[in-house]
Design an enzyme around this catalytic site. Structure first.
Site, short mmCIF file in Angstrom:
data_model
loop_
_atom_site.label_atom_id
_atom_site.label_comp_id
_atom_site.label_asym_id
_atom_site.label_seq_id
_atom_site.Cartn_x
_atom_site.Cartn_y
_atom_site.Cartn_z
N GLY A 81 0.77 -1.24 0.00
CA GLY A 81 0.00 0.00 0.00
C GLY A 81 0.80 1.29 0.00
O GLY A 81 0.28 2.34 0.35
N ASN A 87 1.83 2.95 -2.60
CA ASN A 87 1.26 3.88 -3.59
C ASN A 87 -0.06 4.46 -3.10
O ASN A 87 -0.34 5.64 -3.32
CB ASN A 87 1.07 3.18 -4.94
CG ASN A 87 2.36 3.15 -5.74
OD1 ASN A 87 2.81 4.19 -6.22
ND2 ASN A 87 2.97 1.98 -5.85
N ARG A 114 -4.78 -9.05 -9.06
CA ARG A 114 -5.73 -9.91 -9.77
C ARG A 114 -5.88 -9.39 -11.19
O ARG A 114 -6.00 -8.18 -11.40
CB ARG A 114 -7.12 -9.88 -9.12
CG ARG A 114 -7.18 -10.40 -7.71
CD ARG A 114 -6.72 -11.82 -7.58
NE ARG A 114 -7.56 -12.80 -8.24
CZ ARG A 114 -7.22 -14.08 -8.40
NH1 ARG A 114 -6.04 -14.50 -7.98
NH2 ARG A 114 -8.03 -14.93 -8.98
N LEU A 129 -7.96 -8.57 -14.26
CA LEU A 129 -9.37 -8.22 -14.45
C LEU A 129 -9.84 -8.72 -15.82
O LEU A 129 -9.09 -8.64 -16.80
CB LEU A 129 -9.55 -6.71 -14.34
CG LEU A 129 -9.21 -6.13 -12.96
CD1 LEU A 129 -9.11 -4.61 -13.01
CD2 LEU A 129 -10.24 -6.56 -11.92
N ASN A 188 -3.69 2.23 -13.64
CA ASN A 188 -2.80 1.29 -12.97
C ASN A 188 -1.40 1.88 -12.94
O ASN A 188 -1.05 2.71 -13.79
CB ASN A 188 -2.76 -0.05 -13.74
CG ASN A 188 -1.88 -1.09 -13.06
OD1 ASN A 188 -1.90 -1.22 -11.83
ND2 ASN A 188 -1.09 -1.80 -13.83
N HIS A 199 2.58 0.54 -12.97
CA HIS A 199 3.38 -0.66 -13.22
C HIS A 199 4.86 -0.30 -13.11
O HIS A 199 5.29 0.74 -13.64
CB HIS A 199 3.06 -1.21 -14.62
CG HIS A 199 3.83 -2.45 -14.92
ND1 HIS A 199 3.51 -3.68 -14.37
CD2 HIS A 199 4.94 -2.66 -15.67
CE1 HIS A 199 4.39 -4.58 -14.79
NE2 HIS A 199 5.27 -3.99 -15.58
N GLU A 249 -5.73 -6.17 -21.99
CA GLU A 249 -4.41 -6.80 -21.97
C GLU A 249 -3.66 -6.35 -20.71
O GLU A 249 -3.62 -5.15 -20.42
CB GLU A 249 -3.63 -6.36 -23.22
CG GLU A 249 -2.49 -7.25 -23.58
CD GLU A 249 -1.91 -6.88 -24.95
OE1 GLU A 249 -0.71 -7.03 -25.13
OE2 GLU A 249 -2.70 -6.41 -25.81
N ASP A 264 -1.09 -5.09 -18.06
CA ASP A 264 0.04 -4.16 -18.09
C ASP A 264 0.24 -3.54 -19.48
O ASP A 264 1.36 -3.47 -20.01
CB ASP A 264 1.34 -4.85 -17.63
CG ASP A 264 1.24 -5.30 -16.18
OD1 ASP A 264 0.51 -4.65 -15.42
OD2 ASP A 264 1.90 -6.28 -15.83
#
Ligand code: GRF
Length: 204
Positions: free
Chosen positions: A11, A13, A84, A86, A100, A102, A136, A138
């Site tokens: 956590g 971020n 997870r 999605l 997101n 990465h 897709e 990342d």
């Protein structure tokens, strides 16, 4: 105008988003022991746990997840170490409001163990990427990146720590742009109204 943050672990971020003063309405974790839940609780932010193992299918898990998210009517759903994958259906239903972060300069090194893989590939520049989520993993329109120089003799842990420091810079900035309606997505390319820099290169 709030954010729901999805996490699975530490956590840091999430903490960066909160400390930047962003309106985090709730934190949802698929892991009950996720450290990030404590970060949220300590600040009086609503938390929910939806353990994926309790559901018969990925779709059933996501139906529960979507219902919890909907409770908070967030403008933005921010994945922050959410481990997870999605389904395309979930991504489609929440498209253009899912971000997101990465830990690599996408499209290089999607997936796990990015820092060790970057060192093994001998790249001289590594970093992190905030991107819109697509079906897709990342992959998706890039909102912002930070580039981190690879040092001779770097370990994966040392490199990861320097990248993480930059994650905490770029994610709050990108989330704020999103909430301010400044991100323009056209033909898979993201620009920022007002021309703010979408690349951070820390001095080192
Ligand atoms: C970060 O490196 C992020 O880029 C990746 O998972 C890690 C999560 O770390 N997606 P934290 O839970 O935010 O500390």
């Amino acid at each position: 105008m709030s954010i729901v943050v999805l996490i699975s672990g530490r956590g840091s971020n999430l903490q960066a988003l909160i400390e930047a003063g962003l309106p985090v309405a709730a934190v949802i974790s698929n892991v009950a022991e996720a450290k990030g839940l404590e970060i949220a609780r300590a600040r009086g932010i609503a938390t929910r746990v939806i353990e994926h193992g309790r559901f018969a299918s990925r779709e059933a898990f996501e139906t529960a997840l979507a219902a919890q998210i909907a409770d908070f009517s967030p403008r933005l759903i921010a994945l922050a170490g959410f481990m997870r994958v999605l389904t395309p259906g979930f991504v489609q239903r929440h498209r253009e409001r899912l971000l997101n972060i990465h830990p690599s300069l996408l499209p290089a090194f999607p997936g796990l163990d990015t820092h060790a893989r970057a060192l093994a590939a001998g790249v001289k520049l590594h970093g992190c990427t905030v991107h819109f989520v697509t079906a897709e993993v990342d992959y998706g329109p890039i909102v912002m990146q930070a580039a981190v120089r690879v040092r001779p003799g770097d370990s994966a842990a040392a490199l990861a720590a320097r990248v993480l420091e930059q994650e905490h810079v770029v994610y709050p900035r990108a989330a704020r742009w999103f909430l301010e309606d400044r991100l323009v997505l056209r033909d898979g390319i993201v620009t920022v109204k007002g021309n703010d820099a979408q690349l951070v290169v820390p001095a080192d």
